[in-house]
Design an enzyme around this catalytic site. Structure first.
Site, PDB file in Angstrom:
ATOM      1  N   THR A 159      -1.007 -31.606  52.800  1.00 55.18           N
ATOM      2  CA  THR A 159      -2.118 -31.112  53.804  1.00 55.18           C
ATOM      3  C   THR A 159      -1.127 -31.260  55.261  1.00 55.18           C
ATOM      4  O   THR A 159      -0.146 -31.732  55.372  1.00 55.18           O
ATOM      5  CB  THR A 159      -3.233 -32.080  53.765  1.00 55.18           C
ATOM      6  OG1 THR A 159      -2.731 -33.603  53.960  1.00 55.18           O
ATOM      7  CG2 THR A 159      -4.202 -31.922  52.503  1.00 55.18           C
ATOM      8  N   LYS A 189      -5.620 -42.393  51.956  1.00 56.01           N
ATOM      9  CA  LYS A 189      -5.289 -40.989  52.433  1.00 56.01           C
ATOM     10  C   LYS A 189      -4.761 -41.056  53.855  1.00 56.01           C
ATOM     11  O   LYS A 189      -5.601 -41.599  54.659  1.00 56.01           O
ATOM     12  CB  LYS A 189      -6.624 -40.279  51.991  1.00 56.01           C
ATOM     13  CG  LYS A 189      -6.468 -38.750  52.306  1.00 56.01           C
ATOM     14  CD  LYS A 189      -7.518 -37.958  51.659  1.00 56.01           C
ATOM     15  CE  LYS A 189      -7.305 -36.371  52.330  1.00 56.01           C
ATOM     16  NZ  LYS A 189      -6.084 -35.888  51.904  1.00 56.01           N
ATOM     17  N   VAL A 232       1.032 -38.345  43.527  1.00 54.01           N
ATOM     18  CA  VAL A 232       0.779 -36.977  43.022  1.00 54.01           C
ATOM     19  C   VAL A 232       2.081 -36.509  42.388  1.00 54.01           C
ATOM     20  O   VAL A 232       2.060 -35.888  41.237  1.00 54.01           O
ATOM     21  CB  VAL A 232       0.043 -35.751  43.924  1.00 54.01           C
ATOM     22  CG1 VAL A 232       0.010 -34.435  43.187  1.00 54.01           C
ATOM     23  CG2 VAL A 232      -1.043 -36.328  44.510  1.00 54.01           C
ATOM     24  N   HIS A 274     -12.676 -39.956  49.273  1.00 56.81           N
ATOM     25  CA  HIS A 274     -11.397 -40.168  48.796  1.00 56.81           C
ATOM     26  C   HIS A 274     -11.031 -41.473  49.006  1.00 56.81           C
ATOM     27  O   HIS A 274     -11.700 -42.281  49.632  1.00 56.81           O
ATOM     28  CB  HIS A 274     -10.296 -39.350  49.817  1.00 56.81           C
ATOM     29  CG  HIS A 274     -10.085 -38.249  49.479  1.00 56.81           C
ATOM     30  ND1 HIS A 274     -11.049 -37.104  49.945  1.00 56.81           N
ATOM     31  CD2 HIS A 274      -9.231 -37.005  48.848  1.00 56.81           C
ATOM     32  CE1 HIS A 274     -10.703 -35.777  49.444  1.00 56.81           C
ATOM     33  NE2 HIS A 274      -9.569 -35.831  48.921  1.00 56.81           N
TER      34      HIS A 274
HETATM   35  N1  LIG Z   1      -3.203 -29.728  47.370  1.00 54.26           N
HETATM   36  C1  LIG Z   1      -3.442 -30.569  46.592  1.00 54.26           C
HETATM   37  O1  LIG Z   1      -4.072 -30.238  45.378  1.00 54.26           O
HETATM   38  C2  LIG Z   1      -3.298 -32.042  46.799  1.00 54.26           C
HETATM   39  C3  LIG Z   1      -2.760 -32.337  47.911  1.00 54.26           C
HETATM   40  N2  LIG Z   1      -2.341 -33.727  48.117  1.00 54.26           N
HETATM   41  C4  LIG Z   1      -1.945 -33.994  49.468  1.00 54.26           C
HETATM   42  O2  LIG Z   1      -0.522 -34.297  49.066  1.00 54.26           O
HETATM   43  C5  LIG Z   1       0.276 -35.334  50.118  1.00 54.26           C
HETATM   44  C6  LIG Z   1       0.719 -36.713  49.293  1.00 54.26           C
HETATM   45  O3  LIG Z   1      -0.259 -37.230  48.651  1.00 54.26           O
HETATM   46  P1  LIG Z   1      -0.127 -38.521  47.800  1.00 54.26           P
HETATM   47  O4  LIG Z   1       0.848 -38.101  46.483  1.00 54.26           O
HETATM   48  O5  LIG Z   1      -1.665 -39.108  47.445  1.00 54.26           O
HETATM   49  O6  LIG Z   1       0.310 -39.483  48.857  1.00 54.26           O
HETATM   50  P2  LIG Z   1       1.604 -40.489  48.598  1.00 54.26           P
HETATM   51  O7  LIG Z   1       1.728 -41.302  49.673  1.00 54.26           O
HETATM   52  O8  LIG Z   1       1.331 -41.449  47.314  1.00 54.26           O
HETATM   53  O9  LIG Z   1       3.060 -39.778  48.407  1.00 54.26           O
HETATM   54  C7  LIG Z   1       3.880 -39.249  49.237  1.00 54.26           C
HETATM   55  C8  LIG Z   1       5.297 -39.504  48.822  1.00 54.26           C
HETATM   56  O10 LIG Z   1       6.129 -38.719  49.791  1.00 54.26           O
HETATM   57  C9  LIG Z   1       7.338 -39.819  50.222  1.00 54.26           C
HETATM   58  N3  LIG Z   1       7.728 -38.979  51.208  1.00 54.26           N
HETATM   59  C10 LIG Z   1       7.740 -39.497  52.498  1.00 54.26           C
HETATM   60  N4  LIG Z   1       8.374 -38.830  53.533  1.00 54.26           N
HETATM   61  C11 LIG Z   1       8.981 -38.062  52.619  1.00 54.26           C
HETATM   62  C12 LIG Z   1      10.045 -37.044  52.715  1.00 54.26           C
HETATM   63  N5  LIG Z   1      10.663 -36.747  53.801  1.00 54.26           N
HETATM   64  N6  LIG Z   1      10.899 -36.574  51.514  1.00 54.26           N
HETATM   65  C13 LIG Z   1      10.441 -36.614  50.411  1.00 54.26           C
HETATM   66  N7  LIG Z   1       9.562 -37.657  50.257  1.00 54.26           N
HETATM   67  C14 LIG Z   1       8.811 -38.406  51.115  1.00 54.26           C
HETATM   68  C15 LIG Z   1       6.431 -41.050  50.602  1.00 54.26           C
HETATM   69  O11 LIG Z   1       7.175 -42.011  50.490  1.00 54.26           O
HETATM   70  P3  LIG Z   1       6.797 -43.315  51.421  1.00 54.26           P
HETATM   71  O12 LIG Z   1       5.789 -43.815  50.834  1.00 54.26           O
HETATM   72  O13 LIG Z   1       7.896 -44.297  51.087  1.00 54.26           O
HETATM   73  O14 LIG Z   1       6.666 -42.913  52.903  1.00 54.26           O
HETATM   74  C16 LIG Z   1       5.605 -41.082  49.037  1.00 54.26           C
HETATM   75  O15 LIG Z   1       6.357 -41.450  47.853  1.00 54.26           O
HETATM   76  C17 LIG Z   1      -1.206 -35.594  51.051  1.00 54.26           C
HETATM   77  O16 LIG Z   1      -0.898 -34.729  52.247  1.00 54.26           O
HETATM   78  C18 LIG Z   1      -2.076 -35.198  50.345  1.00 54.26           C
HETATM   79  O17 LIG Z   1      -3.533 -34.934  50.928  1.00 54.26           O
HETATM   80  C19 LIG Z   1      -3.044 -34.705  47.402  1.00 54.26           C
HETATM   81  C20 LIG Z   1      -3.390 -34.445  46.048  1.00 54.26           C
HETATM   82  C21 LIG Z   1      -3.605 -33.014  45.652  1.00 54.26           C
HETATM   83  O1  LIG Z   2      -4.884 -37.000  49.559  1.00 56.42           O
HETATM   84  C1  LIG Z   2      -5.440 -36.757  48.618  1.00 56.42           C
HETATM   85  O2  LIG Z   2      -5.695 -37.540  47.602  1.00 56.42           O
HETATM   86  C2  LIG Z   2      -5.986 -35.286  48.347  1.00 56.42           C
HETATM   87  N1  LIG Z   2      -5.745 -34.183  49.461  1.00 56.42           N
HETATM   88  C3  LIG Z   2      -5.998 -33.033  49.162  1.00 56.42           C
HETATM   89  C4  LIG Z   2      -6.856 -32.578  50.599  1.00 56.42           C
HETATM   90  O3  LIG Z   2      -6.666 -33.300  51.528  1.00 56.42           O
HETATM   91  O4  LIG Z   2      -7.796 -31.941  50.122  1.00 56.42           O
HETATM   92  C5  LIG Z   2      -6.729 -32.585  47.899  1.00 56.42           C
HETATM   93  C6  LIG Z   2      -7.299 -33.337  47.218  1.00 56.42           C
HETATM   94  O5  LIG Z   2      -8.533 -33.753  47.914  1.00 56.42           O
HETATM   95  C7  LIG Z   2      -6.497 -34.800  47.237  1.00 56.42           C
END
Ligand SMILES: NC(=O)C1=CN([C@@H]2O[C@H](COP(=O)(O)OP(=O)(O)OC[C@H]3O[C@@H](n4cnc5c(N)ncnc54)[C@H](OP(=O)(O)O)[C@@H]3O)[C@@H](O)[C@H]2O)C=CC1
Ligand SMILES: O=C(O)C1=N[C@H](C(=O)O)C[C@H](O)C1
Length: 254
Positions: free
Chosen positions: A84, A143, A19, A139
């Protein structure tokens, strides 16, 4: 906070994630914002200070997001958070931190997609009219958490709407079941989590009454769909000091 002469200075935490990458693109494409720092795992969070960031977007991991927010609030940097893992205890901790930094705003949104916000609202509106409500969230298998933050929030809103309306407990005669067969119980609402390669983020709320069902379904097909909601949060955050939970509070919904 920003004017045409001074774009909002935004940093993205989790900038190399699925994201975070999309959010960096969205901020770079916004004429009223400037992406001043991109921070991922292993990078120093002090980059936010060097870049003089006014607001951060956090899409990292439930295990690290509280440390990130502690840093941001202590330094008076607004935060728009998609990560989350927020339970009542975490929200209370955040409120405590924000009391010491009263001009700082933090928005926690379980889902930044406009369609998902509407799905949650419609589900809460419909819930008192049906005997049964169950949630199925689907999902990608990378996740970290289950159930999803969106499903948890939907269940809480459904439960609250049913309590307010004085709804009877949901019918369920199950007397024997394998562990997990009836899903997780979130505030009395069964939530079922599916993890399948190829999926992005999807949810169905299934409502049932004698002789009919209503299914409210939302599909995130591309993570670019979270961008407009995040930008809306960034544009409004300076006017909302303290803690806000849910993007709906920043939208002009009827
Ligand atoms: N509210 C919303 O609309 C949405 C929420 N989400 C949530 O967002 C979060 C991330 O999702 P997603 O992008 O799929 O996950 P990813 O694992 O693809 O991305 C997370 C990134 O954060 C990095 N990271 C880990 N620790 C740190 C830190 N201390 N500082 C900075 N970066 C760090 C990870 O690195 P590394 O992989 O090396 O650990 C990775 O590159 C989840 O909790 C997900 O559920 C997702 C989609 C929509
Ligand atoms: O991890 C994801 O991908 C997403 N996380 C959020 C959630 O836990 O609700 C939002 C969306 O569902 C995508």
């Amino acid at each position: 906070m920003s004017t045409t002469n001074s774009p909002l200075r935004v940093a993205v935490l989790g900038s190399r994630g699925k994201v975070g990458r999309e959010i960096c693109r969205a901020v770079e494409a916004a004429s009223d914002m400037e992406l001043v720092a991109s921070v991922d795992a292993g990078d120093a969070i002090e980059a936010l200070l060097e870049a003089n960031a006014q607001a951060v977007v956090d899409f990292t991991h439930p295990d690290v997001v509280m440390d990130n927010l502690d840093f941001c609030v202590r330094h008076g940097i607004h935060a728009v958070v998609g990560t989350t893992g927020f339970d009542d205890e975490r929200l209370a901790t955040l409120r405590g931190w924000l009391e010491a930094s009263p001009a700082t705003g933090v928005l926690i949104a379980p889902n930044f997609s406009i369609g998902a916000v509407l799905m949650m609202r419609f589900a809460a509106q419909a819930a008192p009219f049906f005997d049964s409500v169950e949630i199925v969230e689907l999902h990608h298998p990378t996740k970290a958490d289950a159930p999803s933050g969106t499903a948890r929030r939907t269940a809480e809103l459904v439960a609250e709407a049913r309590r307010t309306a004085g709804s009877a407990p949901m019918p369920d005669a199950t007397s024997t079941a394998l562990d997990g067969a009836r899903g997780a119980d979130v505030d009395g609402v069964p939530v079922h989590s599916v993890r399948v390669r190829g999926l992005v983020a999807h949810q169905e709320v299934i409502l049932g009454e004698l002789g009919e069902t209503l299914t409210i379904r939302h599909d995130s097909l591309d993570r670019a769909g979270f961008g407009p909601g995040v930008l809306a949060g960034l544009r409004a955050i300076d006017d909302h000091p303290g803690l806000t939970v849910g993007l709906e509070h920043f939208l002009d919904l009827p």
